[in-house]
Design a protein around this motif. Structure first.
Motif, PDB file in Angstrom:
ATOM      1  N   TYR A  51      27.998 -18.327   5.057  1.00 46.58           N
ATOM      2  CA  TYR A  51      27.071 -17.263   4.662  1.00 46.58           C
ATOM      3  C   TYR A  51      27.602 -16.615   3.382  1.00 46.58           C
ATOM      4  O   TYR A  51      28.059 -15.466   3.383  1.00 46.58           O
ATOM      5  N   GLN A  98      18.643 -24.362   7.506  1.00 47.21           N
ATOM      6  CA  GLN A  98      20.027 -24.142   7.070  1.00 47.21           C
ATOM      7  C   GLN A  98      20.092 -23.662   5.629  1.00 47.21           C
ATOM      8  O   GLN A  98      20.962 -22.849   5.266  1.00 47.21           O
ATOM      9  N   GLN A 157      19.488 -20.067   5.769  1.00 50.18           N
ATOM     10  CA  GLN A 157      20.656 -19.364   6.300  1.00 50.18           C
ATOM     11  C   GLN A 157      21.720 -19.173   5.218  1.00 50.18           C
ATOM     12  O   GLN A 157      22.314 -18.098   5.099  1.00 50.18           O
ATOM     13  N   GLY A 195      21.915 -15.520   4.683  1.00 50.99           N
ATOM     14  CA  GLY A 195      22.667 -15.105   5.857  1.00 50.99           C
ATOM     15  C   GLY A 195      23.548 -13.901   5.625  1.00 50.99           C
ATOM     16  O   GLY A 195      23.780 -13.111   6.548  1.00 50.99           O
ATOM     17  N   LEU A 251      20.208 -14.083  10.917  1.00 48.73           N
ATOM     18  CA  LEU A 251      20.246 -15.492  10.533  1.00 48.73           C
ATOM     19  C   LEU A 251      21.568 -16.147  10.899  1.00 48.73           C
ATOM     20  O   LEU A 251      21.691 -17.371  10.869  1.00 48.73           O
ATOM     21  N   ARG A 252      22.561 -15.342  11.258  1.00 52.74           N
ATOM     22  CA  ARG A 252      23.897 -15.891  11.530  1.00 52.74           C
ATOM     23  C   ARG A 252      23.970 -16.390  12.972  1.00 52.74           C
ATOM     24  O   ARG A 252      24.579 -15.769  13.842  1.00 52.74           O
ATOM     25  N   THR A 253      23.326 -17.470  13.199  1.00 51.50           N
ATOM     26  CA  THR A 253      23.305 -18.107  14.518  1.00 51.50           C
ATOM     27  C   THR A 253      23.432 -19.597  14.336  1.00 51.50           C
ATOM     28  O   THR A 253      23.031 -20.147  13.294  1.00 51.50           O
ATOM     29  N   THR A 254      24.001 -20.258  15.316  1.00 54.22           N
ATOM     30  CA  THR A 254      24.133 -21.722  15.255  1.00 54.22           C
ATOM     31  C   THR A 254      22.885 -22.433  15.762  1.00 54.22           C
ATOM     32  O   THR A 254      22.791 -23.657  15.654  1.00 54.22           O
ATOM     33  N   THR A 281      18.990 -23.550  15.834  1.00 56.66           N
ATOM     34  CA  THR A 281      17.916 -23.772  14.868  1.00 56.66           C
ATOM     35  C   THR A 281      16.715 -22.868  15.130  1.00 56.66           C
ATOM     36  O   THR A 281      16.206 -22.207  14.208  1.00 56.66           O
ATOM     37  N   GLU A 309      16.437 -20.111  16.867  1.00 50.78           N
ATOM     38  CA  GLU A 309      16.753 -18.698  16.681  1.00 50.78           C
ATOM     39  C   GLU A 309      16.786 -18.342  15.199  1.00 50.78           C
ATOM     40  O   GLU A 309      16.273 -17.294  14.791  1.00 50.78           O
ATOM     41  N   ALA A 310      17.395 -19.198  14.399  1.00 53.85           N
ATOM     42  CA  ALA A 310      17.470 -18.940  12.962  1.00 53.85           C
ATOM     43  C   ALA A 310      16.079 -18.952  12.335  1.00 53.85           C
ATOM     44  O   ALA A 310      15.761 -18.129  11.454  1.00 53.85           O
TER      45      ALA A 310
END
Length: 998
Positions: free
Chosen positions: A838, A888, A891, A895, A901-904, A906, A908-909
């Motif tokens: 990020y 990505q 993000q 991010g 946006l700081r999630t692993t 997809t 959720e982001a």
């Protein structure tokens, strides 16, 4: 008067023998009538053994007072003291029934009816009762004779000489004899009517079922025919007059009270219909107009009085209709709805005391048994009994009900019927309410043999049995299998060879000969197991046929049945537990993966039920890790530990796959899940959690076997890619990084060697050949790729990323999340890489161009030759790669400024980008739909083929199975492919704009 000292002693003795009003009892014992025996301990002990000693003593005194002479009184007393059988019967009745005590007081000689019963006379039938009623030529004498017979039944009942079922049968036989006597009296009063017609009386309800109460309506139906040469209308009018007179004789109240109401409202059209119909009129009504409940009522029909031949003709004509009733549309649902309606109509003030109609009451037992009879009795004549307990035993013997369930249900039914009998016996009043008064409950409890704490024990036993009934009623009455069996044609339900062959062809089985061999192997013989299979298989055949490969479903079912053939719970589970059988059918016919997992762990069938086996809800990571670590702790070596961990993984993979299949296919009672995204998320989280727990167990085993309790260096496993994103599929590799940090005082080279050894040993153990789906660890995303060390220290990672990190590595780190090992070290690794993934200033144009170049290169190099790119779920346009790289890129660009946006993950982001206004709601929905669909296609391929794949199968049957998983029925594979192309085409348009800037 008795001296005070003696009074005190007698008073104490009375209390000890169960009297509650010892003062009144002492006074009665001092009366002139009891003077000869007042000090006889036998009398006091016998009174104390009754349900209500006070009531029994009062009744005895009244009976003595009613004797016509001192000699008669003395005879009664002498007999009571000398003859224990009579003493127990007489005092037992007096202590349980105030109404019969009053009868004896009015008819002082009737006590002698209790003196003549020897063991061989204990269970009189209709003929004996008819002899007892033979001299009754008018309603009054009939009532007296009826009560005299009732007195003898009650005496055997309260003394335990007969059980509750025998007493109920005797009451039904007495009712039969009484109906015959009443019809005889009516015929004698109108011989001209009797000469015109043939009249048959059909008992229904509890009388028809040989399970009558002490006080109950006697339900009947009348059938009339003209005698030869008589006018039919006149004959029916004559029969109606006879029937009406017979009903009045039984129902009207005289100086001797009434016998019981005769109720003819179960007849066709109820109160609005003619009281008497011809046989042909009855048959026509039931063929054209009868409702479901009317056939249920006919279960207990039997001729009891009048023209016996006509009565038998009635039963013979209507019985076939009874056993066809289950084929009516919505039959099971109608019966269930009727039971619910009965409960809803119970007054709120009575529901807690209602013994018969409330949930957990007698009606629950009767409805459950009757529904099972009507559904299964079409093909099994052994179930066709009108008596509840006989039918329940037949259901258990035939395997339709578990033996333990049947025994528990019978015990509860007997207890509740005994309560009902004793409640009614007290006043000979029709009631099904448990009395509220403590004295009444005390008498009731004592009458049932509860003596230590009659009131408390009564309520505990009542509630316990009611709870059993309620539980088993829900289990049996609402069994999904019932509705499915009811929908089968009679030939289908019987599984005869010819009918089975025809049905297999009609259902689409490709190899009916092989299917028949499976059926023969499963259902032949006279064992209980075969009987249950014969109940299950006709329904399962239809459920298998709802899949793309019914032959495979049946073959897999045979394999599982063979593996679990000697396991007592297996077939019981399928028969009894909720949707277990239908779930199993779906799972076994959905492809290769779930059946293969089940074959290696057949006991996992228990997960398909709704009981304590755990169901299909995936276990969380903490629960799985705890179970695997416990198994590792018990294992003797690292190899054994990993074998144990694999066993848990196998079971949980099956649980996840089964839940996915059931949720995707749905059932009639539970439609397929509308939120396909929720299904995908559940699978991804479950497989990811299971992989993390397996790695944690493997790590623990390696450390324990080599270093004991503590590794020389802190060690953590970082999930990457789909693993870090909680998005693993059934066939996904586990992308990971390994990070370590030397403990204080440990040389860095020693620490690095230990960490490398851990990684190597973990990989070795997980690669030991196994029939289970492989768990492959892929560490190629590490710094320097395959050329770099497998494990690095946290310090080494920091140095590398500061000096050498490329943009693709920053992008890969978007999915980095600790999954096993030292939690604190994992957290610090995340803190280390956050600035890379990020970046505070976002991405410059050179970085964006590099990402686009890398994506294009990956697609051109990795897309298999000869594959239609538009149908490649991972690399094709609008597929997983398109959506994930687009998300990505957002993000990495934003991010730093948007924390969500700081999630692993997809999805959720993507949702966070929509909320932040970085993408429109419409575009976000298009990308989300495409990602979910592509993920489901990959999961479907693995479920169907048993191996991973990114494209739709070329095999026709496998392609149809993928379509079935995605919600497309037979013949709609083309629609599925068109829908996939349409969805991904729309997604590619959004990707072109957001990712490529087109």
């Amino acid at each position: 008067m008795t001296a005070p000292g003696r009074r005190s002693s007698t008073f104490t003795r009375l209390l000890r023998h169960g009297f509650t009003d010892a003062t009144s009892a002492e006074r009665l014992l001092d009366s002139a009538e009891l003077a000869p025996v007042r000090n006889d301990p036998v009398l006091l002990e016998a009174l104390g053994a009754t349900a209500d000693p006070d009531l029994a003593l009062r009744g005895l005194v009244r009976l003595l007072e009613a004797q016509p002479s001192p000699a008669a009184r003395r005879q009664l007393l002498d007999t009571v003291i000398a003859a224990k059988p009579l003493r127990d019967r007489l005092l037992g009745v007096l202590g349980a029934s105030a109404a019969l005590g009053e009868h004896l007081a009015r008819h002082a000689a009737d006590w002698q009816a209790l003196a003549g019963y020897e063991p061989r006379d204990l269970h009189p039938g209709v003929a004996e009762f008819e002899r007892c009623l033979a001299g009754a030529d008018d309603p009054v004498t009939l009532r007296v004779a009826y009560r005299r017979c009732l007195l003898s039944i009650a005496a055997r009942d309260v003394c335990g000489t007969t059980d509750v079922a025998q007493a109920a049968a005797e009451l039904a036989d007495l009712a039969t004899a009484t109906l015959r006597a009443a019809l005889r009296i009516a015929g004698a009063a109108a011989p001209e009517d009797a000469a015109l017609c043939r009249l048959a009386v059909i008992a229904m309800g509890k009388c028809g079922g040989h399970e009558l109460n002490y006080v109950s309506d006697v339900d009947v139906i009348f059938v009339g025919e003209a005698v030869d040469g008589a006018d039919e209308n006149k004959a029916l009018q004559a029969a109606t007059r006879l029937a009406s007179h017979m009903m009045r004789i039984c129902s009207e109240t005289t100086v001797e009270g009434s016998i019981w109401p005769v109720d003819a409202n179960l007849r066709p059209e109820g109160r609005n219909g003619p009281l008497v119909r011809t046989l042909s009129s009855h048959v026509a009504y039931y063929q054209r107009w009868a409702k479901t409940w009317e056939f249920q009522a006919l279960l207990k029909a039997r001729p009891v009085a009048g023209d016996a031949e006509l009565g038998e003709e009635y039963i013979a004509a209507l019985a076939p209709l009874v056993w066809q009733a289950a084929e009516r549309e919505n039959f099971v649902a109608d019966v269930q709805k009727m039971r619910r309606r009965v409960v809803e109509n119970i007054p709120a003030a009575e529901v807690e005391r209602e013994l018969k109609l409330a949930p957990g009451g007698l009606r629950d037992v009767e409805f459950a048994v009757q529904l099972l009879q009507l559904v299964h009795g079409r093909a099994d004549a052994s179930l066709r009994s009108g008596t509840t307990l006989d039918a329940l035993r037949a259901l258990a013997a035939g395997g339709y009900v578990g033996r333990v369930d049947a025994a528990q249900l019978e015990d509860a039914y007997r207890f509740l019927r005994s309560m009902e009998h004793r409640i009614q016996l007290h006043r000979l009043r029709r009631t099904h309410l448990v009395p509220e008064g403590e004295a009444d409950q005390r008498r009731l409890g004592r009458s049932l043999g509860l003596r230590t704490d009659p009131v408390g024990e009564l309520n505990r036993e009542w509630k316990r049995h009611a709870a059993v009934v309620r539980r088993l009623h829900e289990k049996l009455f609402y069994r999904p299998l019932l509705d499915a069996v009811a929908q089968l044609a009679p030939g289908e339900a019987r599984l005869s060879t010819e009918a089975a062959r025809e049905r297999l062809v009609a259902l689409g089985y490709a190899d009916p000969a092989a299917a028949l061999r499976h059926l023969e192997a499963l259902a032949s013989g006279v064992t209980r197991k075969a009987a249950i299979q014969r109940t299950l298989l006709p329904v399962l055949l239809g459920w298998f046929a709802d899949s793309a490969d019914p032959d495979a479903g049946l073959l897999n079912f045979r394999k599982v049945s063979d593996a679990l053939g000697k396991t007592p719970w297996y077939l019981r589970l399928l028969r009894d537990e909720g949707a277990a059988a239908q779930n199993l059918a779906r799972v076994l016919s959905a492809g290769r993966l779930a059946p293969d997992l089940l074959m290696r762990a057949p006991e996992a069938v228990a997960l398909l039920g709704d009981g304590d086996g755990g169901g299909l809800e995936p276990r969380g990571r903490a629960h799985l890790e705890q179970e695997i670590l416990a198994a590792v702790g018990r294992a003797g070596s690292a190899e054994q530990a990993v074998t144990a961990a694999r066993g848990v993984r196998r079971r949980e993979l099956f649980r996840t796959a089964a839940a996915d299949i059931v949720g995707s296919y749905g059932t009639e009672d539970r439609p397929a899940e509308a939120d396909q995204g929720a299904l995908v998320d559940r699978v991804g989280a479950a497989v990811s959690d299971l992989t993390a727990a397996t790695l944690a167990g493997t790590l623990r085993a390696v450390v324990r076997d080599t270093w004991g309790d503590e590794l020389p260096t802190r060690f953590a496993v970082i999930g990457m890619g789909r693993f870090g994103g909680h998005e693993l599929g059934y066939g996904s590799d586990a992308d990971v990084l390994f990070v370590h940090e030397p403990r204080e005082g440990v040389d860095e080279r020693e620490a690095a060697a230990a960490a490398t050894r851990v990684v190597s040993e973990m990989r070795r153990l997980l690669q030991i050949p196994s029939a289970d789906p492989p768990l492959l660890i892929d560490a190629d995303l590490r710094p320097e790729g395959k050329s770099g060390p497998l494990a690095r220290s946290l310090k080494s990672y920091g140095a590398y990323y500061r000096r050498w990190s490329l943009v693709w590595e920053s992008q890969a780190l978007l999915r980095a999340e600790p999954v096993a090992g030292d939690a604190d070290l994992g957290r610090r690794f995340v803190e280390l890489v956050d600035p890379l993934r990020y970046p505070a200033r976002g991405l410059d144009e050179d970085a964006v161009r590099e990402i686009r170049r890398l994506k294009a290169r990956m697609e051109s190099e990795r897309l298999p030759r000869g594959v239609d790119p538009k149908l490649h779920a991972k690399l094709g346009p609008g597929g997983l790669s398109d959506v994930e790289w687009t998300v990505q890129l957002l993000q990495m660009r934003h991010g730093a400024e948007h924390g969500a946006l700081r999630t692993t993950r997809t999805r959720e982001a993507l949702a966070a980008a929509r909320e932040a206004g970085l993408i429109s709601a419409e575009d976000a929905a298009i990308l989300d739909e495409a990602w979910v669909l592509a993920t489901r296609v990959r999961n479907a391929v693995m479920l169907v083929r048993g191996r991973a794949g990114d494209t739709f199968p070329s095999d026709v049957r496998e392609l149809a199975a993928v379509g079935r998983y995605l919600g497309y029925g037979p013949g709609h594979v083309g629609d599925m492919l068109d829908a996939y192309r349409r969805t991904t085409r729309r997604a590619r348009t959004v990707v072109d704009e957001l990712f490529y800037g087109a």
